[in-house]
Design a protein around this motif. Structure first.
Motif, short mmCIF file in Angstrom:
data_model
loop_
_atom_site.label_atom_id
_atom_site.label_comp_id
_atom_site.label_asym_id
_atom_site.label_seq_id
_atom_site.Cartn_x
_atom_site.Cartn_y
_atom_site.Cartn_z
N GLU A 1 -43.39 21.11 -10.44
CA GLU A 1 -43.27 22.55 -10.19
C GLU A 1 -42.28 23.17 -11.18
OE1 GLU A 1 -42.64 23.61 -6.01
OE2 GLU A 1 -41.33 25.19 -6.79
N GLU A 2 -41.16 22.49 -11.36
CA GLU A 2 -40.18 23.01 -12.31
C GLU A 2 -40.77 23.07 -13.72
OE1 GLU A 2 -36.28 21.16 -11.81
OE2 GLU A 2 -36.13 22.74 -10.28
N ILE A 3 -41.47 21.97 -14.06
CA ILE A 3 -42.05 21.94 -15.41
C ILE A 3 -43.06 23.06 -15.59
CG2 ILE A 3 -43.55 20.62 -16.95
CD1 ILE A 3 -42.14 18.11 -16.01
N SER A 4 -43.90 23.26 -14.56
CA SER A 4 -44.94 24.28 -14.75
C SER A 4 -44.34 25.68 -14.75
CB SER A 4 -46.05 24.16 -13.71
OG SER A 4 -45.48 24.21 -12.43
N ASN A 5 -43.12 25.83 -14.24
CA ASN A 5 -42.45 27.12 -14.37
C ASN A 5 -41.85 27.31 -15.74
OD1 ASN A 5 -42.90 28.31 -11.91
ND2 ASN A 5 -41.17 27.25 -10.93
N LEU A 6 -41.31 26.21 -16.31
CA LEU A 6 -40.53 26.33 -17.53
C LEU A 6 -41.32 26.07 -18.81
CD1 LEU A 6 -37.39 24.43 -16.24
CD2 LEU A 6 -37.62 26.90 -16.55
N TYR A 7 -42.25 25.13 -18.73
CA TYR A 7 -42.92 24.72 -19.96
C TYR A 7 -43.68 25.87 -20.63
CZ TYR A 7 -44.66 21.12 -23.15
OH TYR A 7 -44.91 20.35 -24.25
N PRO A 8 -44.37 26.72 -19.85
CA PRO A 8 -45.05 27.84 -20.50
C PRO A 8 -44.11 28.67 -21.37
CG PRO A 8 -45.81 27.65 -18.27
CD PRO A 8 -44.69 26.66 -18.41
N GLY B 1 -37.92 20.40 -29.47
CA GLY B 1 -36.65 20.60 -30.15
C GLY B 1 -36.13 22.02 -30.09
N ALA B 2 -36.57 22.76 -29.10
CA ALA B 2 -36.15 24.16 -29.04
C ALA B 2 -34.88 24.36 -28.22
CB ALA B 2 -37.29 25.02 -28.51
N ILE B 3 -34.19 23.26 -27.91
CA ILE B 3 -33.03 23.34 -27.01
C ILE B 3 -32.00 24.36 -27.49
CG2 ILE B 3 -31.12 22.04 -26.00
CD1 ILE B 3 -32.83 19.54 -26.32
N LEU B 4 -31.67 24.26 -28.79
CA LEU B 4 -30.64 25.13 -29.34
C LEU B 4 -31.05 26.60 -29.23
CD1 LEU B 4 -28.24 23.67 -30.36
CD2 LEU B 4 -29.06 23.94 -32.69
N PRO C 1 -35.59 30.69 -20.78
CA PRO C 1 -35.72 29.72 -19.69
C PRO C 1 -36.82 28.69 -19.96
CG PRO C 1 -36.69 31.80 -19.06
CD PRO C 1 -36.15 32.00 -20.43
N GLY C 2 -36.59 27.80 -20.91
CA GLY C 2 -37.63 26.87 -21.31
C GLY C 2 -37.33 25.44 -20.91
N LEU C 3 -38.23 24.56 -21.33
CA LEU C 3 -38.13 23.17 -20.92
C LEU C 3 -37.01 22.43 -21.66
CD1 LEU C 3 -39.79 21.34 -18.98
CD2 LEU C 3 -40.93 20.44 -21.02
N GLY C 4 -36.76 22.82 -22.89
CA GLY C 4 -35.77 22.13 -23.70
C GLY C 4 -34.41 22.10 -23.03
N LYS C 5 -33.96 23.27 -22.65
CA LYS C 5 -32.66 23.38 -22.01
C LYS C 5 -32.62 22.59 -20.71
CE LYS C 5 -30.81 27.24 -20.47
NZ LYS C 5 -30.80 28.69 -20.35
N ILE D 1 -42.80 12.67 -20.33
CA ILE D 1 -44.24 12.41 -20.30
C ILE D 1 -45.03 13.67 -20.66
CG2 ILE D 1 -46.18 11.95 -18.74
CD1 ILE D 1 -44.41 9.77 -17.50
N ILE D 2 -44.60 14.80 -20.12
CA ILE D 2 -45.33 16.03 -20.43
C ILE D 2 -45.24 16.36 -21.92
CG2 ILE D 2 -45.20 18.54 -20.17
CD1 ILE D 2 -46.70 17.30 -17.95
N ILE D 3 -44.05 16.20 -22.48
CA ILE D 3 -43.89 16.52 -23.91
C ILE D 3 -44.68 15.54 -24.77
CG2 ILE D 3 -42.24 16.55 -25.81
CD1 ILE D 3 -40.25 17.84 -23.92
#
Ligand SMILES: Nc1ncnc2c1ncn2[C@@H]1O[C@H](COP(=O)(O)OP(=O)(O)OP(=O)(O)O)[C@@H](O)[C@H]1O
Ligand SMILES: [Mg+2]
Lengths: 338, 335
Positions: A89-96, A277-280, A288-292, A311-313
């Protein structure tokens, strides 16, 4: 083409199985007791037992692996230890949010990068070429956080042209449908006829996309240039010229289609890197993405979350590779027809 | 000169005093030096000489496909149907390329674009020069593939170059070069060098048949005297950027006048004719460096008839028969 697709898709299964297995053993074989690591030093025996049972850690490794595979097929990564919410659920909120950002960054990088590459190849050793290539060198060596801050200082703080800090004007009442805000905004535009959502979503994307896309842009420009220079010396380009084909058509159609082959590979590779690699960029732009999220999950040793995120990445990586291969064969008939 | 050419309906192309230099960082390479010749309508003119003597550069000067820089056409005129091509703008000359002046190249393997269907590549040439629909252009492309005797042309048009054999590709190249209503001049730059002997014969036969069918002149570049004997009407022999001999093909083979031509003919494997004569076998010595070459006869250092005069100046033209000219100080003294 259909046969190629089937072949390529069937190859996907062992690849994904490999990824999933690798992640399992990386976590299962990592030193220390995950339950202890997760709960900290002061957890009592009871708590540890419960968590072990919950994670299936009391079972033999083989059984654990079997259970794990079963869960993976259903994309069930368990619950996050930190938040207690299902990881998926968290991933599907953030990954998009991450995909959206990476996608726009890549569109920016690819269009501008290819144009610059072609221009400097066709104007080799002119000031256009020199400026572009020096610019490209800057582009690859510029620290992303620095560029991001400069962009914010100029366009957001200084000129007040573009927003930063979220994905949409916070004052709009906006409930996401797909979590891809641009898609949501287009749906709203069609449904309610109000373009303000789309305009806000796109405006919020511009600065982070530029920050994130600059390095890939520079790389794409360089690859395009060298590939184009090589193609332009080929015999078939001379043939096209000798047939009176317009120079612009020779360059943008006859040469570019051949020169794009290595560029497509680079674009795919870079896109995969942007997704993970979009953490920075996400941190600086409060995106509000997956990297962070993944970064914090690793820090907190939130194993289910890390597992799910990795696994998703990796799955996305594999899928991007597939798309690259398909694009490749669309451009290069030699591969397609083999 | 212009008036004379305009009035002479026989002549399609006339090159006058062509000089092409390559300005490289090592110095000036004098690739072509005061070369003149005419091509008559419907004629096949062979341009022969060993590798590096300037055949391709001369041919590429006609439709201005020499890479410039480093290349530069420093002198000369090239009249095509009475118009000096060297005075045209890039846009104007482009209208000639592929329309009235078309080209086929040596390497069928690399001369077609690997990512487009051959039908598409030929259709593109049509559409560049004529306002016709895609469909119409494609149909014409198929008809051309049929003309160059490619079996089942309609389906072959849908092939990519790598799906065709070398001979088929060269046919496709020829079809592409014919993609204009009435090709004036076809420049064939070693069209058969990369092909094996049987295919070579087929392609040469095809070119001959096409010439009979379509009114066109051919500038055939080759270093194979066998090909010359089979296909050419007239021959221009070049050596190190200079024209050294010009003759009807029959005259050239009967009475070669320049020591270099003699050498070329003698190196033909099947040549019985010159057995009795002093056999030159392979020509010994090195081609002079085009960077430092002097103004005298460039063949002097390899020529066994060379005298002092040959090292002083380039010879004047000697016309031994009508239409047979030799640039050699020792004309007639070769025995
Ligand atoms: N792009 C270039 N840059 C520099 N020099 C060149 C260039 N193209 C040709 N030359 C020079 O011009 C001379 C003539 O070349 P050209 O290609 O006309 O030879 P050729 O007679 O066609 O030989 P071949 O039989 O090998 O095709 C060569 O010796 C070469 O040094
Ligand atoms: Mg050549």
């Amino acid at each position: 083409m259909v046969r190629f697709l089937i072949k390529r898709l069937s190859l996907l299964i062992p690849t994904l199985l490999g990824v999933v297995t690798l992640v399992f053993f990386m976590i299962a074989l990592s030193p220390g007791d995950p339950a202890r690591v997760m709960l900290g030093e002061r957890a009592n025996k009871q708590q540890l037992e419960t968590l072990r049972a919950e994670l299936g850690l009391d079972q033999p490794l083989g059984t654990q692996y079997g259970l794990y595979l079963k869960r993976m097929v259903r994309f069930d990564f368990g619950k996050s230890i930190k938040t207690g919410r299902p990881v998926m659920e968290e991933i599907s909120n953030l990954y998009p949010a991450t995909i959206e950002l990476a996608f726009f960054a890549m569109i920016f990088a690819a269009t501008i990068g290819i144009i610059i590459g072609v221009l400097s190849a066709t104007r080799k050793n002119t000031w256009i070429d020199f400026t572009s290539m020096v610019g490209a060198l800057f582009g690859v060596s510029m620290p992303v956080f620095w560029l991001a801050l400069v962009l914010i200082m100029i366009f957001s703080v200084g000129l007040d042209l573009l927003p930063t800090g979220s994905r949409m004007n916070v004052r709009y009442y906006f409930e996401s449908i797909t979590n891809f805000y641009v898609i949501d905004a287009i749906i709203l535009l069609i449904r309610e006829g109000d373009p303000k959502y789309l305009s806000s979503a796109v405006k919020h994307l511009i600065l982070p996309s530029v920050a994130l896309g600059t390095i890939p842009l520079a790389i794409i420009a360089r690859v395009t240039r060298s590939s184009m220079l090589e193609v332009l010396t080929q015999d078939y380009i001379k043939t096209a010229r000798s047939a009176g084909i317009k120079e612009s058509r020779v360059v943008y159609r006859y040469a570019l289609k051949n020169a794009l082959l290595p560029v497509i590979t680079i674009i795919g590779l870079q896109f995969g890197l942007l997704l993970s690699g979009a953490i920075l960029t996400e941190t600086i732009f409060a995106w509000p993405g997956l990297g962070k999220w993944l970064y914090h999950a690793i820090e907190a040793r939130d194993y289910p979350a890390v597992q799910g995120g990795v696994i998703i990445i990796s799955t996305t990586f594999v899928l991007i590779n597939l798309v690259v291969d398909i694009l490749y064969t669309l451009v290069n008939p030699k591969i397609r027809l083999q | 000169m212009t008036e004379e050419l305009k009035n002479n309906n026989e002549i399609l192309l006339s090159i006058r005093g062509l000089e092409v230099n390559f300005h490289t960082y090592r110095g000036i390479i004098q690739a072509v030096r005061s070369v003149s010749f005419d091509i008559k309508k419907g004629e096949t003119l062979a341009l022969v000489g060993e590798s590096g003597c300037g055949k391709s550069v001369t041919a590429h000067a006609i439709n201005q496909l020499i890479p410039m820089p480093p290349g530069k056409i420093d002198k000369g005129e090239i009249f095509f149907e009475g118009k000096d091509l060297l005075k045209l703008s890039e846009k104007e000359i482009r209208a000639y390329r592929g329309d009235k002046i078309s080209m086929i190249f040596q390497e069928p393997m690399t001369s077609l674009n690997p990512v487009f269907k051959i039908g598409k590549q030929i259709a593109d040439v049509f559409m560049t020069h004529h306002k016709i629909s895609k469909k119409e252009a494609w149909d014409r492309a198929v008809r051309l593939l049929e003309l160059v005797k490619i079996p089942s042309p309609a389906s072959r048009a849908n092939s990519y170059p790598h799906q065709l054999s070398g001979g088929m590709r060269q046919r496709a190249m020829i079809a592409m070069a014919l993609a204009s209503p009435e090709p004036g001049l076809m420049i064939a730059d070693e069209p058969t060098t990369a092909l094996d002997v049987t295919i070579q014969a087929q392609i040469l036969r095809l070119l001959a048949e096409l010439k009979a069918e379509i009114e066109m002149s051919v500038l055939l570049i080759t270093h194979d005297m066998g090909v010359v004997a089979e296909t050419a009407d007239r021959v221009v022999v070049m050596y190190a950027g200079r024209k050294v001999e010009e003759a009807e093909v029959h005259d050239l083979f009967e009475h070669p006048g320049h020591p270099y031509t003699l050498g070329l003919l003698n190196s033909l494997p099947s040549n019985e004719k010159y057995k009795g004569q002093t056999r030159l076998e392979a020509i010994t010595g090195q081609v002079p460096d085009l960077l430092t070459i002097g103004l005298w006869c460039p063949f002097e250092n390899r020529c066994k008839y060379a005298k002092d005069i040959c090292r002083k100046e380039f010879p004047e033209k000697t016309e031994v028969e009508p239409g047979h000219s030799i640039w050699c100080h020792q004309v007639g003294k070769l025995d």
